[in-house]
Design a protein around this motif. Structure first.
Motif, PDB file in Angstrom:
ATOM      1  N   GLN A  38       0.796  -1.121  -0.013  1.00  0.00           N
ATOM      2  CA  GLN A  38      -0.051   0.329   0.088  1.00  0.00           C
ATOM      3  C   GLN A  38       0.698   1.311  -0.138  1.00  0.00           C
ATOM      4  OE1 GLN A  38      -1.505  -1.838   3.420  1.00  0.00           O
ATOM      5  NE2 GLN A  38      -3.579  -1.706   2.719  1.00  0.00           N
ATOM      6  N   ARG A  39       2.164   1.146   0.491  1.00  0.00           N
ATOM      7  CA  ARG A  39       2.832   2.269   0.708  1.00  0.00           C
ATOM      8  C   ARG A  39       4.469   2.015   0.454  1.00  0.00           C
ATOM      9  NH1 ARG A  39       4.824   6.176   4.977  1.00  0.00           N
ATOM     10  NH2 ARG A  39       4.007   4.457   6.586  1.00  0.00           N
ATOM     11  N   ASP A  40       5.124   2.842  -0.273  1.00  0.00           N
ATOM     12  CA  ASP A  40       6.567   2.607  -0.357  1.00  0.00           C
ATOM     13  C   ASP A  40       7.222   4.050  -0.590  1.00  0.00           C
ATOM     14  OD1 ASP A  40       9.233   2.319  -0.897  1.00  0.00           O
ATOM     15  OD2 ASP A  40       9.206   0.849  -2.393  1.00  0.00           O
ATOM     16  N   ASP A  41       7.325   4.730   0.374  1.00  0.00           N
ATOM     17  CA  ASP A  41       7.888   6.363   0.457  1.00  0.00           C
ATOM     18  C   ASP A  41       9.388   6.286   0.451  1.00  0.00           C
ATOM     19  OD1 ASP A  41       8.626   5.514   3.100  1.00  0.00           O
ATOM     20  OD2 ASP A  41       6.772   7.099   3.753  1.00  0.00           O
ATOM     21  N   LYS A  79      -1.003  -0.701  -7.271  1.00  0.00           N
ATOM     22  CA  LYS A  79      -0.011   0.422  -7.012  1.00  0.00           C
ATOM     23  C   LYS A  79       1.081   0.547  -8.105  1.00  0.00           C
ATOM     24  CE  LYS A  79      -2.031   1.822  -3.132  1.00  0.00           C
ATOM     25  NZ  LYS A  79      -2.621   3.170  -3.142  1.00  0.00           N
TER      26      LYS A  79
END
Length: 349
Positions: free
Chosen positions: A6-9, A147
């Protein structure tokens, strides 16, 4: 199995992995180009998963940081896989030029074209070949990964069950096989499977093909008369492994469903929606069309070669009336598809 990132910052990667087993304790295997980095347990609670009864504890989320994955922000080739099956969950964008497209290749041979899959893995961020090994739910989940815009999926999937994704950004391609060549290949592979467990077959295929594997295990595939006798005496479960597989793949929702004449039109309609359709009789044309679609140098696209031993068996099968009865739907479909290809090719010229 359900999964997603859901997220890779850069500093943090968050996702989830819901295993097939209700009580299984999921963990992810993290690696990069230098090898394995760590096995990270999924210890983040997803209450919605717990309340839906999908997992015993709801601990299916994972969180990667610089604490459990040292130097995370600089690991540009980082990959995340399911710790049990090693199925790819996520890969960071390629440092070399990647293709930003969602592509699915429907495999039409029992023996997959691994050279194509291997090359596509080099140019797409996410690549998952032989998708049928993992079951329908996992296959559908791969199509729902939202994503990533650079995706390559392949497998002997029932086209009808995935056609909706043609309207959701996926482009479909396929290299169609010759009916007699595929029958010869299947007989040879089924005989081989009796002594060597194939790594590219999933549990469902092993079960559905088990009767045919046992039946052809002792067959002398160099003896045309022996093949003819075997085809004539084969029980229904064995026949289904060889009965017009291409028509069934493109028109039927269930791989074990027999095809009918009406399914030929349905198969042709499905094929008409593909971006690139090739035929094993002219793999050079398929490679050329695929290179144009992907804007890749044609030298990068593997040219599929027919196996000469299998070709020899296929030639013998063409002389057998019983083989024709097995392949009636595929032979009709193959005729019309090749005819359409010839017309399309002449218009291009």
């Amino acid at each position: 199995m359900l999964f997603n990132v859901q997220r890779d910052d850069g500093h943090t990667i968050e996702g989830y992995l819901i295993p097939d087993g209700f009580s299984d304790i999921p963990q992810v295997l993290v690696s990069d180009e230098n090898g394995e980095i760590a096995h990270v347990p999924c210890d983040q609670l997803h209450s919605s998963v717990l309340s839906a009864g999908r997992h015993e504890t709801g601990l299916v989320g994972f969180k990667l940081t610089g604490t459990n994955i040292p130097d995370l922000i600089h690991r540009t080739s980082l990959c995340i896989r399911d710790g049990k099956s090693e199925l790819l969950i996520y890969r960071r964008p390629l440092q070399t030029q990647q293709i930003n497209m969602k592509l699915v290749r429907f495999e039409t041979q029992l023996l997959p074209h691994v050279a194509i899959d291997r090359q596509m893995s080099n140019v797409f961020q996410y690549a998952l070949p032989s998708l049928e090994r993992f079951g329908n739910e996992t296959a559908l989940q791969a199509f729902h990964l939202d994503k990533m815009n650079s995706m390559y999926l392949s497998g002997r999937l029932q086209v009808r069950n995935y056609q909706e994704f043609f309207d959701r950004g996926f482009k479909a391609i396929a290299l169609l096989t010759d009916p007699y060549y595929e029958m010869a290949l299947r007989i040879a592979m089924l005989k081989r499977f009796a002594s060597i467990k194939p790594i590219f077959l999933g549990d469902r295929d092993r079960i559905s093909l088990s009767a045919a594997i046992e039946y052809f295990g002792d067959l002398d595939i160099q003896d045309t008369s022996a093949i003819e006798r075997a085809l004539k005496k084969a029980p229904l479960k064995v026949r289904m492994a060889l009965h017009s597989p291409t028509t069934r793949q493109f028109a039927c929702s269930d791989a074990d469903q027999p095809s009918t004449r009406r399914d030929i039109a349905a198969a042709m309609d499905a094929i008409s929606r593909f971006e690139v359709i090739g035929h094993i009789n002219d793999t050079l044309a398929f490679a050329s069309s695929l290179s144009e679609l992907l804007s890749l140098d044609m030298d990068v696209i593997p040219i599929v070669q027919r196996n000469q031993a299998i070709n020899g068996i296929a030639s013998e099968l063409r002389t057998l009336a019983v083989a024709e009865t097995y392949l009636e739907d595929d032979l009709i479909l193959d005729f019309y598809i090749r005819q359409a290809m010839e017309i399309s090719s002449s218009h291009e010229l």
